[in-house]
Design an enzyme around this catalytic site. Structure first.
Site, PDB file in Angstrom:
ATOM      1  N   HIS A 160      47.040  32.126  26.164  1.00 13.88           N
ATOM      2  CA  HIS A 160      46.572  33.516  26.200  1.00 13.88           C
ATOM      3  C   HIS A 160      47.753  34.477  26.311  1.00 13.88           C
ATOM      4  O   HIS A 160      48.866  34.068  26.672  1.00 13.88           O
ATOM      5  CB  HIS A 160      45.648  33.753  27.402  1.00 13.88           C
ATOM      6  CG  HIS A 160      44.270  33.195  27.225  1.00 13.88           C
ATOM      7  ND1 HIS A 160      43.968  31.895  27.544  1.00 13.88           N
ATOM      8  CD2 HIS A 160      43.119  33.759  26.750  1.00 13.88           C
ATOM      9  CE1 HIS A 160      42.679  31.679  27.283  1.00 13.88           C
ATOM     10  NE2 HIS A 160      42.146  32.790  26.797  1.00 13.88           N
ATOM     11  N   LYS A 164      47.270  37.996  31.127  1.00 12.01           N
ATOM     12  CA  LYS A 164      46.169  37.258  31.775  1.00 12.01           C
ATOM     13  C   LYS A 164      46.576  36.808  33.180  1.00 12.01           C
ATOM     14  O   LYS A 164      47.670  36.282  33.368  1.00 12.01           O
ATOM     15  CB  LYS A 164      45.741  36.053  30.908  1.00 12.01           C
ATOM     16  CG  LYS A 164      44.519  35.338  31.460  1.00 12.01           C
ATOM     17  CD  LYS A 164      43.848  34.467  30.418  1.00 12.01           C
ATOM     18  CE  LYS A 164      42.657  33.716  30.981  1.00 12.01           C
ATOM     19  NZ  LYS A 164      41.595  34.625  31.459  1.00 12.01           N
TER      20      LYS A 164
HETATM   21  N1  LIG Z   1      33.935  35.451  29.124  1.00 11.09           N
HETATM   22  C1  LIG Z   1      34.583  35.927  28.058  1.00 11.09           C
HETATM   23  O1  LIG Z   1      34.165  35.737  26.895  1.00 11.09           O
HETATM   24  C2  LIG Z   1      35.826  36.722  28.270  1.00 11.09           C
HETATM   25  C3  LIG Z   1      36.277  36.934  29.522  1.00 11.09           C
HETATM   26  N2  LIG Z   1      37.348  37.722  29.759  1.00 11.09           N
HETATM   27  C4  LIG Z   1      37.664  37.987  31.153  1.00 11.09           C
HETATM   28  O2  LIG Z   1      37.301  39.338  31.438  1.00 11.09           O
HETATM   29  C5  LIG Z   1      38.144  39.845  32.460  1.00 11.09           C
HETATM   30  C6  LIG Z   1      38.790  41.136  31.999  1.00 11.09           C
HETATM   31  O3  LIG Z   1      39.646  40.894  30.927  1.00 11.09           O
HETATM   32  P1  LIG Z   1      40.442  42.093  30.214  1.00 11.09           P
HETATM   33  O4  LIG Z   1      39.495  43.081  29.648  1.00 11.09           O
HETATM   34  O5  LIG Z   1      41.435  41.446  29.335  1.00 11.09           O
HETATM   35  O6  LIG Z   1      41.196  42.718  31.491  1.00 11.09           O
HETATM   36  P2  LIG Z   1      41.702  44.210  31.723  1.00 11.09           P
HETATM   37  O7  LIG Z   1      42.601  44.162  32.908  1.00 11.09           O
HETATM   38  O8  LIG Z   1      42.194  44.789  30.450  1.00 11.09           O
HETATM   39  O9  LIG Z   1      40.345  45.000  32.110  1.00 11.09           O
HETATM   40  C7  LIG Z   1      39.688  44.913  33.333  1.00 11.09           C
HETATM   41  C8  LIG Z   1      39.234  46.318  33.693  1.00 11.09           C
HETATM   42  O10 LIG Z   1      38.385  46.257  34.822  1.00 11.09           O
HETATM   43  C9  LIG Z   1      38.771  47.320  35.701  1.00 11.09           C
HETATM   44  N3  LIG Z   1      38.331  47.087  37.064  1.00 11.09           N
HETATM   45  C10 LIG Z   1      38.818  46.241  37.999  1.00 11.09           C
HETATM   46  N4  LIG Z   1      38.158  46.390  39.156  1.00 11.09           N
HETATM   47  C11 LIG Z   1      37.213  47.332  38.944  1.00 11.09           C
HETATM   48  C12 LIG Z   1      36.217  47.936  39.763  1.00 11.09           C
HETATM   49  N5  LIG Z   1      36.049  47.582  41.040  1.00 11.09           N
HETATM   50  N6  LIG Z   1      35.438  48.887  39.230  1.00 11.09           N
HETATM   51  C13 LIG Z   1      35.567  49.251  37.941  1.00 11.09           C
HETATM   52  N7  LIG Z   1      36.513  48.733  37.108  1.00 11.09           N
HETATM   53  C14 LIG Z   1      37.319  47.783  37.615  1.00 11.09           C
HETATM   54  C15 LIG Z   1      40.299  47.310  35.574  1.00 11.09           C
HETATM   55  O11 LIG Z   1      40.851  48.488  36.131  1.00 11.09           O
HETATM   56  P3  LIG Z   1      42.330  48.415  36.803  1.00 11.09           P
HETATM   57  O12 LIG Z   1      43.260  48.159  35.661  1.00 11.09           O
HETATM   58  O13 LIG Z   1      42.462  49.775  37.429  1.00 11.09           O
HETATM   59  O14 LIG Z   1      42.295  47.283  37.785  1.00 11.09           O
HETATM   60  C16 LIG Z   1      40.433  47.221  34.063  1.00 11.09           C
HETATM   61  O15 LIG Z   1      40.284  48.477  33.422  1.00 11.09           O
HETATM   62  C17 LIG Z   1      39.122  38.711  32.794  1.00 11.09           C
HETATM   63  O16 LIG Z   1      38.621  37.975  33.890  1.00 11.09           O
HETATM   64  C18 LIG Z   1      39.097  37.862  31.532  1.00 11.09           C
HETATM   65  O17 LIG Z   1      39.488  36.540  31.743  1.00 11.09           O
HETATM   66  C19 LIG Z   1      38.035  38.310  28.751  1.00 11.09           C
HETATM   67  C20 LIG Z   1      37.658  38.108  27.461  1.00 11.09           C
HETATM   68  C21 LIG Z   1      36.516  37.303  27.101  1.00 11.09           C
HETATM   69  O1  LIG Z   2      41.580  36.886  29.636  1.00  7.69           O
HETATM   70  C1  LIG Z   2      41.274  36.777  28.426  1.00  7.69           C
HETATM   71  O2  LIG Z   2      41.799  37.471  27.549  1.00  7.69           O
HETATM   72  C2  LIG Z   2      40.244  35.800  28.067  1.00  7.69           C
HETATM   73  N1  LIG Z   2      39.606  35.224  29.026  1.00  7.69           N
HETATM   74  C3  LIG Z   2      38.564  34.265  28.903  1.00  7.69           C
HETATM   75  C4  LIG Z   2      39.014  32.958  29.536  1.00  7.69           C
HETATM   76  O3  LIG Z   2      39.558  32.981  30.646  1.00  7.69           O
HETATM   77  O4  LIG Z   2      38.785  31.901  28.937  1.00  7.69           O
HETATM   78  C5  LIG Z   2      38.024  34.141  27.507  1.00  7.69           C
HETATM   79  C6  LIG Z   2      39.003  34.375  26.404  1.00  7.69           C
HETATM   80  O5  LIG Z   2      39.693  33.201  26.147  1.00  7.69           O
HETATM   81  C7  LIG Z   2      39.925  35.558  26.649  1.00  7.69           C
END
Ligand SMILES: NC(=O)C1=CN([C@@H]2O[C@H](COP(=O)(O)OP(=O)(O)OC[C@H]3O[C@@H](n4cnc5c(N)ncnc54)[C@H](OP(=O)(O)O)[C@@H]3O)[C@@H](O)[C@H]2O)C=CC1
Ligand SMILES: O=C(O)C1=N[C@H](C(=O)O)C[C@H](O)C1
Length: 274
Positions: A160, A164
């Protein structure tokens, strides 16, 4: 079930997944962006969610009060952090709305609290919301069932982007769970998540994990079945975050008329074996 567009809240609206979700909600029929939330003190609070996502103004202003955002909504799409997701699960249960959880890196305690909230809410939680990865998990389970653990070693490799924060990825763990299920074992007792130094020879029957981080890689996963003189590799490449966002929206729509409970993407996609 209502014919009106499902009113969705995106929490973590300014994040990588939050922005992708906002763009996709805008382009998909049957859903509408009801509210967008970031943490109190975030520089994005007060900004137009559409502007942040690159769509131009949508009139939905990013707020910092999730309960208020959930009150008249029907679902929340949550890709944030484990601590935030645990809090949101309680609030979504209070508001009796669908909670789609993509957040990874949750501890056992976090998962227990989310499961408790699912007694009152419809929660769909998965380490990967894409169709491709969920199909891959079914194939990994089948392959693990077919191959003798004394002759075939299972290793899961993931890469990734450099931002991450959790490892192994939620997807790697989901694939490990699928392989363990195929072998009829529990993953926790058999997983090897770190190797360093003089480790000794590989123990038969274990499931190994290897983690790579760098650049802007969206998500690469492989399940390797390594035998004597041959390797079978099952793999998935994510080229765009919209595959996860599309799955999350599908999950919200699917859960709209379901009973409270904790569901997975296998349930949503009809790939669940039980
Ligand atoms: N299941 C799936 O298919 C996928 C899962 N993921 C997962 O999703 C999560 C997020 O990934 P990603 O978008 O890349 O991460 P980012 O860090 O880009 O986005 C997370 C966002 O959530 C915000 N946030 C954190 N705490 C709060 C809160 N209490 N209230 C409101 N907003 C909050 C962060 O703000 P701040 O920066 O201020 O902390 C940030 O803007 C990870 O755990 C990732 O592994 C990602 C892609 C696919
Ligand atoms: O953090 C990410 O970007 C992603 N998180 C998920 C994971 O932990 O598997 C899903 C995807 O691979 C992207």
């Amino acid at each position: 079930m209502s014919d009106a567009a499902m009113k969705l809240v995106v929490v973590g609206a300014a994040g990588r997944m939050g922005q992708t979700l906002i763009r996709l909600i805008h382009s998909i029929e049957g859903v509408t962006l009801h509210a967008a939330v970031e943490r109190p003190g975030s520089p994005f609070v007060g900004k137009d969610a559409g502007e942040i996502a690159g769509l131009g103004p949508t009139g939905v202003i990013i707020g910092d009060d999730p309960l208020n955002a959930f009150l008249h909504a029907e679902g929340v799409l949550d890709f944030t952090s484990p601590a935030a997701t645990v809090d949101f699960s309680g609030l979504a249960a209070q508001a009796r709305i669908v909670h789609v959880v993509g957040t990874t890196g949750c501890s056992e305690d976090d998962n227990a609290r989310i499961a408790a909230a699912a007694r009152h809410a419809r929660v769909v939680k998965s380490g990967n919301m894409s169709l491709g990865v969920n199909l891959l998990s079914v194939l990994a389970e089948q392959a693990a069932r077919a191959l003798d653990p004394d002759d075939w070693d299972i290793e899961i490799l993931e890469m990734h982007h450099k931002h991450k924060v959790d490892a192994p990825s939620g997807t790697a763990l989901l694939l490990g769970e699928a392989a363990a299920k195929g072998r009829g074992i529990g993953l926790a007792a058999k997983s090897v998540r770190v190797r360093d130094g003089h480790t000794g020879a590989r123990e038969a029957g274990t499931i190994g994990f290897a983690t790579l981080r760098g650049g802007s890689v969206i998500g690469e996963h492989s399940v390797l079945f390594a035998g004597e003189g041959e390797i079978v590799t099952l793999s998935h490449s994510a080229a765009d975050r919209s595959i996860f966002a599309r799955g999350a929206i599908k999950a919200a729509l699917w859960a709209r008329d379901k009973k409270p409970g904790l569901y997975s993407m296998l349930d949503v996609l009809g790939l669940s074996s039980q």
